[in-house]
Design a protein around this motif. Structure first.
Motif, PDB file in Angstrom:
ATOM      1  N   THR A 140       0.833  -1.202   0.000  1.00  0.00           N
ATOM      2  CA  THR A 140       0.000   0.000   0.000  1.00  0.00           C
ATOM      3  C   THR A 140       0.867   1.252   0.000  1.00  0.00           C
ATOM      4  O   THR A 140       1.774   1.399   0.833  1.00  0.00           O
ATOM      5  CB  THR A 140      -0.929   0.022   1.228  1.00  0.00           C
ATOM      6  OG1 THR A 140      -1.765  -1.143   1.195  1.00  0.00           O
ATOM      7  CG2 THR A 140      -1.808   1.266   1.219  1.00  0.00           C
ATOM      8  N   LEU A 141       0.582   2.142  -0.955  1.00  0.00           N
ATOM      9  CA  LEU A 141       1.224   3.453  -1.013  1.00  0.00           C
ATOM     10  C   LEU A 141       0.267   4.448  -0.360  1.00  0.00           C
ATOM     11  O   LEU A 141      -0.826   4.702  -0.866  1.00  0.00           O
ATOM     12  CB  LEU A 141       1.496   3.845  -2.464  1.00  0.00           C
ATOM     13  CG  LEU A 141       2.189   5.205  -2.684  1.00  0.00           C
ATOM     14  CD1 LEU A 141       3.613   5.183  -2.125  1.00  0.00           C
ATOM     15  CD2 LEU A 141       2.209   5.556  -4.174  1.00  0.00           C
ATOM     16  N   HIS A 142       0.690   4.996   0.775  1.00  0.00           N
ATOM     17  CA  HIS A 142      -0.173   5.878   1.556  1.00  0.00           C
ATOM     18  C   HIS A 142      -0.013   7.333   1.120  1.00  0.00           C
ATOM     19  O   HIS A 142       0.996   7.718   0.511  1.00  0.00           O
ATOM     20  CB  HIS A 142       0.144   5.736   3.040  1.00  0.00           C
ATOM     21  CG  HIS A 142      -0.125   4.358   3.576  1.00  0.00           C
ATOM     22  ND1 HIS A 142      -1.382   3.913   3.888  1.00  0.00           N
ATOM     23  CD2 HIS A 142       0.728   3.329   3.840  1.00  0.00           C
ATOM     24  CE1 HIS A 142      -1.313   2.661   4.331  1.00  0.00           C
ATOM     25  NE2 HIS A 142      -0.043   2.284   4.314  1.00  0.00           N
ATOM     26  N   THR A 143      -1.006   8.127   1.466  1.00  0.00           N
ATOM     27  CA  THR A 143      -1.014   9.531   1.073  1.00  0.00           C
ATOM     28  C   THR A 143       0.233  10.260   1.543  1.00  0.00           C
ATOM     29  O   THR A 143       0.789  11.108   0.831  1.00  0.00           O
ATOM     30  CB  THR A 143      -2.271  10.224   1.632  1.00  0.00           C
ATOM     31  OG1 THR A 143      -3.431   9.509   1.181  1.00  0.00           O
ATOM     32  CG2 THR A 143      -2.345  11.671   1.177  1.00  0.00           C
ATOM     33  N   GLN A 144       0.680   9.945   2.741  1.00  0.00           N
ATOM     34  CA  GLN A 144       1.816  10.671   3.314  1.00  0.00           C
ATOM     35  C   GLN A 144       3.170  10.124   2.862  1.00  0.00           C
ATOM     36  O   GLN A 144       4.212  10.697   3.192  1.00  0.00           O
ATOM     37  CB  GLN A 144       1.744  10.623   4.846  1.00  0.00           C
ATOM     38  CG  GLN A 144       2.001   9.255   5.465  1.00  0.00           C
ATOM     39  CD  GLN A 144       0.744   8.407   5.579  1.00  0.00           C
ATOM     40  OE1 GLN A 144      -0.254   8.703   4.914  1.00  0.00           O
ATOM     41  NE2 GLN A 144       0.782   7.383   6.414  1.00  0.00           N
ATOM     42  N   ASP A 145       3.182   9.068   2.073  1.00  0.00           N
ATOM     43  CA  ASP A 145       4.448   8.453   1.687  1.00  0.00           C
ATOM     44  C   ASP A 145       5.212   9.336   0.701  1.00  0.00           C
ATOM     45  O   ASP A 145       4.634  10.010  -0.151  1.00  0.00           O
ATOM     46  CB  ASP A 145       4.210   7.083   1.047  1.00  0.00           C
ATOM     47  CG  ASP A 145       3.840   6.018   2.072  1.00  0.00           C
ATOM     48  OD1 ASP A 145       3.992   6.288   3.278  1.00  0.00           O
ATOM     49  OD2 ASP A 145       3.382   4.937   1.654  1.00  0.00           O
ATOM     50  N   SER A 146       6.530   9.293   0.813  1.00  0.00           N
ATOM     51  CA  SER A 146       7.427  10.041  -0.068  1.00  0.00           C
ATOM     52  C   SER A 146       8.051   9.093  -1.083  1.00  0.00           C
ATOM     53  O   SER A 146       7.739   7.904  -1.127  1.00  0.00           O
ATOM     54  CB  SER A 146       8.525  10.713   0.754  1.00  0.00           C
ATOM     55  OG  SER A 146       9.362   9.722   1.340  1.00  0.00           O
TER      56      SER A 146
END
Length: 368
Positions: free
Chosen positions: A130-136
């Motif tokens: 899962t790629l989360h909204t806050q991920d860079s």
């Protein structure tokens, strides 16, 4: 959040030279970015086609990835399990997470698939991240590193993408817009057939129909993209005494174009299939469809429709609807429409529950 260009560049640096997909607003940025580079992105009519394109690229020796909305996983499961997994083709798929983690924050058609997405992928044994909204970009790189191990083992990993995890980019088109406003076209059609039962496809078409021509005999589809004409066929066969109008979009019609052959074969005399063709997937950000190389009237006639015409004006559209009602169908009417401007009308389910839409439509079918 990572930018659309970062998303595409990081994948390109890893040798992913081919992408295919069906638009979702979560991937509007990458699709817009790739579409400016010929040969980088293949716009697919449905998710199964997109995965098969990527599988073909893999067979040809290229690294490919797919982008899609999780609501389209149903279209994807067959080629995923019987093609990609059976032949062990290493394909990377990005799927949006509509309706997750809280279905109440999204549109009602995502309430079932949103919470079920992870378990659905688990059920067929494919790995997912899962790629989360806050991920860079650092977290994105780590996810890709893990996915690379799956690909090396000839598996087909998924990256599930939260809303806002990937930035947006502007879609560009050199073509000058032409046609009539979609809301105007819908009003012309419904005014010309005041007693017809109307099936309105998902997206902005249903919203426009609810805004300009709401009546109990309208059924507004949310989700199930590409199935409006099949739903209309079922209604038309069940109620041959009633004129049934399908308000379709170009992207939706292309998604399951084979339905036209089914309609031509069944030959419902009372079905009028109207395709509003603005040549884009407007509700997901204006990504291009492939309708610029497809003639819907010619396809319909070849599929067995009794009549098919293309219209570019209100008068021509009104005349076409009146003539279709007076002649044995099925008929297809294709009309060029303009991209929408200004505020988008609310969806029907802001005012009516899906069950209320169903109930009043069924009740209207019983009127004399």
């Amino acid at each position: 959040m990572i930018s659309a260009q970062e998303f595409c560049d990081i994948l390109a640096d890893r040798g992913f030279t081919t992408a295919s997909g069906v638009p979702c607003s979560h991937f509007g940025g990458p699709i817009a970015h790739l579409s400016t580079q010929p040969g980088r992105y293949v716009p697919a009519p449905n998710e199964g086609n997109a995965l098969a394109v990527a599988a073909g690229a893999a067979l040809g020796g290229q690294r490919a990835y797919v982008m899609l909305q999780n609501s389209g996983l149903g279209n994807l499961i067959n080629p995923l399990t019987s093609l990609v997994m059976t032949y062990q083709l290493p394909i990377l798929t990005f799927a949006s997470l509509r309706g997750w983690p809280d279905p109440a924050t999204d549109e009602p058609q995502h309430a079932v698939m949103g919470p079920a997405t992870h378990s659905l992928l688990d059920s067929v044994g494919t790995p997912h991240y899962t790629l989360h909204t806050q991920d860079s970009t650092e977290q994105f790189t780590a996810i890709l590193d893990a996915a690379e191990k799956d690909l090396a083992e000839l598996r087909a990993p998924f990256v599930l993408v939260e809303r806002g995890a990937i930035g947006k980019a502007t879609s560009h088109s050199d073509a000058a817009p032409e046609g009539i406003a979609a809301g105007t076209a819908i009003r012309v059609v419904t005014d010309a057939a005041p007693d017809a039962s109307v099936i309105a496809t998902t997206g902005y078409t249903g919203r426009d129909a609810f805004a300009v021509a709401d009546r109990p005999g309208n059924f507004y589809m949310q989700g199930s993209m590409g199935h409006a004409s099949s739903l209309g066929l079922g209604v038309a066969l069940t109620h041959p005494e009633r004129t049934v109008i399908v308000l379709d979009g170009d992207g939706a019609a292309l998604m399951h174009l084979g339905a036209l052959s089914m309609i031509g074969h069944e030959a419902p005399a009372n079905l009028i299939h109207v395709v509003l063709d603005n040549r884009v997937h407007e509700s997901t950000g204006g990504q291009s469809t492939t309708s610029d190389t497809t003639s819907f009237p010619e396809v319909a006639l070849a599929a067995g429709y009794a009549g098919a015409v293309a219209c570019e004006s209100e008068d021509a559209l009104r005349d076409a609807v009146l003539q279709a009602q007076a002649a044995t169908g099925p008929h297809l009417i294709s009309v060029r429409t303009l991209p929408r401007t200004g505020a988008i009308p609310p969806r029907a389910t802001n005012a009516l529950s899906p069950q209320a839409i169903r109930d009043r439509f069924q009740q209207d079918l019983q009127r004399p």
